[in-house]
Design a protein around this motif. Structure first.
Motif, PDB file in Angstrom:
ATOM      1  N   TRP A 209       0.866  -1.371   0.255  1.00 28.78           N
ATOM      2  CA  TRP A 209       0.067  -0.248   0.190  1.00 28.78           C
ATOM      3  C   TRP A 209       1.124   1.353   0.182  1.00 28.78           C
ATOM      4  CZ3 TRP A 209      -1.050   3.093   4.344  1.00 28.78           C
ATOM      5  CH2 TRP A 209      -1.781   4.053   3.927  1.00 28.78           C
ATOM      6  N   VAL A 210       1.917   1.176   0.825  1.00 26.98           N
ATOM      7  CA  VAL A 210       2.571   3.191   0.772  1.00 26.98           C
ATOM      8  C   VAL A 210       3.894   2.476  -0.043  1.00 26.98           C
ATOM      9  CG1 VAL A 210       4.888   3.035   2.409  1.00 26.98           C
ATOM     10  CG2 VAL A 210       2.887   1.982   3.389  1.00 26.98           C
ATOM     11  N   ILE A 211       4.067   1.908  -1.144  1.00 25.94           N
ATOM     12  CA  ILE A 211       4.879   1.935  -2.091  1.00 25.94           C
ATOM     13  C   ILE A 211       4.165   2.702  -3.810  1.00 25.94           C
ATOM     14  CG2 ILE A 211       5.065  -0.882  -3.313  1.00 25.94           C
ATOM     15  CD1 ILE A 211       7.728   1.579  -2.754  1.00 25.94           C
ATOM     16  N   GLY A 212       2.459   2.023  -3.482  1.00 26.09           N
ATOM     17  CA  GLY A 212       1.829   2.595  -4.423  1.00 26.09           C
ATOM     18  C   GLY A 212       1.539   0.961  -5.309  1.00 26.09           C
ATOM     19  N   ALA A 213       1.099   0.166  -4.765  1.00 23.75           N
ATOM     20  CA  ALA A 213       0.270  -1.048  -5.827  1.00 23.75           C
ATOM     21  C   ALA A 213      -0.399  -0.794  -6.401  1.00 23.75           C
ATOM     22  CB  ALA A 213       0.911  -2.572  -4.939  1.00 23.75           C
ATOM     23  N   PRO A 214      -0.841  -1.568  -7.189  1.00 21.50           N
ATOM     24  CA  PRO A 214      -2.302  -1.272  -8.079  1.00 21.50           C
ATOM     25  C   PRO A 214      -3.502  -2.356  -7.680  1.00 21.50           C
ATOM     26  CG  PRO A 214      -0.776  -2.361  -9.692  1.00 21.50           C
ATOM     27  CD  PRO A 214      -0.258  -1.976  -8.477  1.00 21.50           C
ATOM     28  N   LEU A 215      -4.574  -1.562  -7.636  1.00 16.95           N
ATOM     29  CA  LEU A 215      -5.304  -2.017  -6.912  1.00 16.95           C
ATOM     30  C   LEU A 215      -5.862  -2.954  -7.234  1.00 16.95           C
ATOM     31  CD1 LEU A 215      -8.199  -1.631  -4.958  1.00 16.95           C
ATOM     32  CD2 LEU A 215      -9.560  -1.044  -6.563  1.00 16.95           C
ATOM     33  N   ARG A 216      -5.718  -3.604  -8.602  1.00  8.43           N
ATOM     34  CA  ARG A 216      -5.745  -5.154  -8.894  1.00  8.43           C
ATOM     35  C   ARG A 216      -4.729  -6.484  -8.213  1.00  8.43           C
ATOM     36  NH1 ARG A 216      -3.240  -2.489 -13.005  1.00  8.43           N
ATOM     37  NH2 ARG A 216      -1.312  -4.083 -13.347  1.00  8.43           N
ATOM     38  N   LEU A 217      -4.015  -5.318  -7.803  1.00 10.16           N
ATOM     39  CA  LEU A 217      -2.758  -6.855  -7.024  1.00 10.16           C
ATOM     40  C   LEU A 217      -3.617  -6.893  -5.869  1.00 10.16           C
ATOM     41  CD1 LEU A 217      -0.135  -8.049  -7.648  1.00 10.16           C
ATOM     42  CD2 LEU A 217       1.213  -5.749  -6.739  1.00 10.16           C
ATOM     43  N   PHE A 218      -3.809  -6.038  -4.902  1.00 11.75           N
ATOM     44  CA  PHE A 218      -4.350  -5.471  -3.543  1.00 11.75           C
ATOM     45  C   PHE A 218      -5.473  -6.962  -3.493  1.00 11.75           C
ATOM     46  CE2 PHE A 218      -2.599  -3.212  -0.293  1.00 11.75           C
ATOM     47  CZ  PHE A 218      -2.442  -2.194  -1.437  1.00 11.75           C
TER      48      PHE A 218
END
Length: 421
Positions: A209-218
């Protein structure tokens, strides 16, 4: 001209006074060392509450089993006496030290988790194999330092990749972070520790989350977490009983639901101000694991709603301080590690308290800084020492510390030749 009536002037003065007080509080929160003092203050207050409640929750059973009501208190006080200096020393270390130590801590934690699975070394309790036994009553739970190792290793890994601008590809977000996390999760799962498995995954998600991963990855990772949690629940009968007991709290009151029922009864019986320290009934063997997993219920019984709200407030302030540090520091490693540590401690507290108040299933996770146990306490204090080290690097913090001068602990280390260079 005529003077305004007193009744009309008073509300205006009251509102002005409230605004002035609010501005004064906000000015305190804007000071450079606010995070630093909040972490120290919340930690010390939670430790003091923990020592008090460990004594209260364990005194009767320990008097019966060992002849002394203070057995667990003495052990917990020893771990606090070890952990606080470690926290202070950690707070004085340079950030580069944490990045260097991340890898050996991670490797040692994985080795410890593997040794737990070796017959004769691993010790089981409550359906999970979590401890390494070294004889003489000395035990270590490797999953606790594994959380610290994962936070520091993952933060260093992602910070290096961000510096090299490699994080534009989603694969770089996961490799080798996902395999490393997966290895820890696998070893913890083999030890049947669902609660720690979920906390490890939360740390992993916090870093993404902090590094800015895309929503689909979450969404993909959350699906994987839910799948693994479902498997762990289905394959273990005692977890199925806990889940069905959570869904149907009125069923099996003397079996699967006994602990949760007793916990909510004790919590509710405290009223507004509690029955008084040492006056609760939980210690008379009415509540299983009252000094560890369900210490929040003992606290609520003896200190009432006011006591529980104080604990919630302290964890809330700790969360604010940790996220404030993560927001204000400039270094990506510090931002990632500060967020990971804060999420680890606060989510663990939420899961523990949620199980006691019956909004979450029981997972066996202790309440950080409050529950009995050195394996969880010492890594947590070291992690909070890391937060303190980062807080010193907020804008203006170094100048404020220099103006204040070294504290007594720093002076002692300097006399011994152990101070920072």
């Amino acid at each position: 001209m005529t003077a305004a009536p007193t009744g009309e002037a008073e509300p205006g003065r009251t509102r002005a006074g409230l605004k002035a007080q609010a501005a004064s509080v906000l000015s305190l929160l804007d000071r450079p060392l606010t995070s630093y003092y909040l972490v120290i203050g919340c930690t010390l207050l939670l430790l003091a509450l923990g020592l008090t409640m460990v004594l209260s929750a364990s005194s009767v059973v320990q008097l019966k089993n060992t002849g002394s009501a203070f057995t667990l208190l003495q052990k917990q006080a020893t771990w606090v006496a070890v952990g606080l200096p470690l926290m202070a020393i950690t707070a004085m270390l340079p950030v580069r030290t944490f990045r260097v130590l991340a890898y050996p801590i991670m490797l040692l934690a994985i080795l410890g988790l593997a040794l737990v699975l070796v017959p004769g070394l691993g010790q089981s309790a409550g359906g999970a194999t979590r401890w390494l036994s070294f004889g003489g009553g000395l035990q270590l739970q490797p999953s606790e330092p594994a959380k610290l190792g994962l936070v520091l290793w993952g933060a260093d890994l992602l910070a290096r990749k961000e510096k090299l601008r490699m994080l534009t590809d989603w694969k770089q977000l996961l490799i080798p972070l996902l395999p490393g996390t997966g290895l820890i999760v696998l070893l913890v799962m083999l030890g049947d520790d669902l609660g720690t498995t979920l906390v490890v995954f939360v740390i992993f998600l916090a870093l993404l989350w902090v590094i800015g991963a895309p929503l689909r990855l979450f969404i993909g990772v959350l699906g994987l977490v839910m799948l693994l949690a479902s498997i762990l629940i289905v394959v273990e009968p005692y977890r199925m009983k806990r889940l069905t007991g959570f869904i149907n709290p009125t069923g099996d009151p003397l079996g699967a639901n006994y602990q949760s029922n007793q916990g909510i009864y004790m919590l509710g019986s405290g009223g507004w101000f509690g029955q008084g320290l040492g006056e609760g009934r939980a210690k008379w063997e009415y509540l299983p694991h009252g000094d560890t997993d369900f210490i929040f219920a003992v606290l609520g019984e003896e200190l009432g709603l006011v006591g529980t709200l104080i604990v919630l407030g302290l964890f809330g302030l700790l969360a604010y301080a940790g996220l404030r540090i993560a927001r204000r520091v400039r270094d990506p490693f510090m931002r990632l590690a500060a967020t990971g540590i804060t999420i680890w401690v606060v989510v663990q507290a939420v899961v523990n308290i949620g199980a006691v108040i019956r909004v979450l299933p029981i997972t066996g996770i202790p309440l950080p800084l409050v529950s009995y146990g050195g394996s969880a306490l010492i890594p947590t204090l070291i992690a909070l020492g890391v937060l303190l080290a980062f807080a010193k690097r907020e804008p203006g913090a170094r100048q404020a510390l220099a103006a204040r001068g070294p504290g007594p602990f720093a002076r002692v280390l300097s006399w011994l030749g152990l101070g920072p260079r």
